[in-house]
Scaffold this active site. Sequence first.
Site, PDB file in Angstrom:
ATOM      1  N   LYS A  24      86.257 128.032  49.331  1.00 49.04           N
ATOM      2  CA  LYS A  24      87.719 128.038  49.226  1.00 49.04           C
ATOM      3  C   LYS A  24      88.308 128.842  50.387  1.00 49.04           C
ATOM      4  O   LYS A  24      87.733 129.859  50.793  1.00 49.04           O
ATOM      5  CB  LYS A  24      88.122 128.671  47.891  1.00 49.04           C
ATOM      6  CG  LYS A  24      89.614 128.604  47.584  1.00 49.04           C
ATOM      7  CD  LYS A  24      89.892 129.179  46.186  1.00 49.04           C
ATOM      8  CE  LYS A  24      91.356 129.114  45.816  1.00 49.04           C
ATOM      9  NZ  LYS A  24      91.611 129.645  44.457  1.00 49.04           N
ATOM     10  N   SER A  62      94.261 126.611  41.401  1.00 49.02           N
ATOM     11  CA  SER A  62      94.505 126.542  42.817  1.00 49.02           C
ATOM     12  C   SER A  62      93.297 126.120  43.646  1.00 49.02           C
ATOM     13  O   SER A  62      93.452 125.717  44.801  1.00 49.02           O
ATOM     14  CB  SER A  62      95.003 127.892  43.334  1.00 49.02           C
ATOM     15  OG  SER A  62      93.994 128.883  43.167  1.00 49.02           O
ATOM     16  N   SER A  71      92.076 129.223  37.986  1.00 50.30           N
ATOM     17  CA  SER A  71      91.988 128.420  39.210  1.00 50.30           C
ATOM     18  C   SER A  71      90.632 127.827  39.536  1.00 50.30           C
ATOM     19  O   SER A  71      90.533 126.999  40.437  1.00 50.30           O
ATOM     20  CB  SER A  71      92.454 129.234  40.407  1.00 50.30           C
ATOM     21  OG  SER A  71      93.847 129.166  40.485  1.00 50.30           O
TER      22      SER A  71
HETATM   23  N1  GLN Z   1      97.817 128.736  38.037  1.00 49.41           N
HETATM   24  C1  GLN Z   1      97.826 130.169  37.912  1.00 49.41           C
HETATM   25  C2  GLN Z   1      98.828 130.744  38.869  1.00 49.41           C
HETATM   26  O1  GLN Z   1      99.526 129.994  39.435  1.00 49.41           O
HETATM   27  C3  GLN Z   1      96.448 130.718  38.173  1.00 49.41           C
HETATM   28  C4  GLN Z   1      96.090 130.727  39.606  1.00 49.41           C
HETATM   29  C5  GLN Z   1      94.721 131.290  39.882  1.00 49.41           C
HETATM   30  O2  GLN Z   1      93.881 131.408  38.992  1.00 49.41           O
HETATM   31  N2  GLN Z   1      94.534 131.684  41.129  1.00 49.41           N
HETATM   32  O3  GLN Z   1      98.964 131.901  39.041  1.00 49.41           O
END
Ligand code: GLN
Length: 486
Positions: free
Chosen positions: A79, A154, A178
Amino acid sequence: MNLNELSAREITEGIKSRTFKTKDVVQASLACVDKTNKDLNTYLTVLHDDALRQAEEIDKKVEEKRPLGPLAGVPVAIKDNIMVRKVRTTCASKILGNYKAPYDAFVTERLRAADAVFIGKTNMDEFAMGSSTEFSAFGVTRNPWEKSRIPGGSSGGSAVAVAARTVPLSLGSDTGGSIRQPAGLCGVLGMKPTYGRVSRYGLVAFASSLDQIGPFSHSVEDMAVMLNIISGKDLRDSTSVDKAVPNFSDELAKPIKGLKVGLVKEYSIGGLDKEVEKAVKDTAAVLKKLGAEIKEISLPNSDYALAVYYIIAPSEASSNLARFDGMRYGFRNAKAANLIEQYGFNRDDGFGPEVKRRIMIGTYALSSGYYDAYYAKAQKVRTLIKNDFDQAFKEVDLILTPVSPTPAFKIGEKSDDPLTMYLSDIFTIPSNLAGIPGISVPCGFNSQGLPIGAQFYANHFQDGLLIRVAQSYLKETLWNKKTPKL
Ligand code: GLN
């Protein structure tokens, strides 16, 4: 033999037995990336030359009969918020658009030592804020099962990298879901280890009390190997825990007979898709058949998890992202007339709308006069949520939940409505607040052919139990053997 269909174990075995060369494997992986990336936008950086150079080194080791690492010759994707030395690390943000990592993250260092080959850096929501990969400054990643849909986020790119068979293993980060949410929406395995199990040195911080790095894979076996490689104490991350790392592969052969699995009373929420609900019920039935005991449990403070997260995560983000000002590195606006304008313009042009929203919410929640009402209060409720889990794990070994309330939604469907988007993490966020591990396991498809994921939680440092239950379940159902047609 299609080299892209092999698991990490099969690749390493094939290289050791000289059935094929690392170069063949890496070339096949790169060809698959080149074929699919235009459509799917999985990778932000593809390391054609570096990967082939790494492959040559490994083949030379084989030639000279030198010892090989546990992931010898295995293509991996990382990532783009995790540093790989000398490689662009953008966090899918314009502000870091041309930033090159000066050092390896702990996890990349470990993977390098294990003789894995870095194929590329994957797309994501900007600074890991989002659930759809639509908030990338470099365009959305598409779901390989249905290209008009989001892959989740994400870590959308890392999930698609595995789902589309460009690599057998990838790494993502999980602050509120994410890793697990995109894994669920793309039909692959994804795991968030216990907070403190894996060092975050070299991960660009989003919310430091929640962030964890973890793997994606098709095979539970591969996941266990990857987890062992990246686990352990690192003096450069003071939150990493000095606790013996068990051999996670030992869990693969253990039965789940007699384990107690909890279903959460409060998780039967209104917005839960009927087909998702059924798939999770069916998962419980399979576990029961395998000898597990299913019982209902209660997590009474579940209702507050999302609200608590959306105070704590933005607060920490507003502090962590203060360093990105374009002065020493990163994007710089050319039109600023003075220093104050320079800071303002760099950040205004450099960050996208969702990141700005989080910075503003967090700055507000931490500001004098509001700190106690928001941030301090959220921390107290966080403790209640953690206490709920402590209580539950006195009654059960594992908790089974959906990964997300619906299968993958359409691109654009939720991007203008932050609240609806935030709801897609309702089942994953609680474990980040409590610091416990969670795994997303493919558990079927809906009537439109979209993957559905089931999630398991275990208590702190019981990551091995997640490997065990995933293996037993998938050996029985084979849901991880399905591949999208591309
Ligand atoms: N979707 C969640 C957020 O927008 C979690 C994101 C993540 O785990 N990095 O914060």
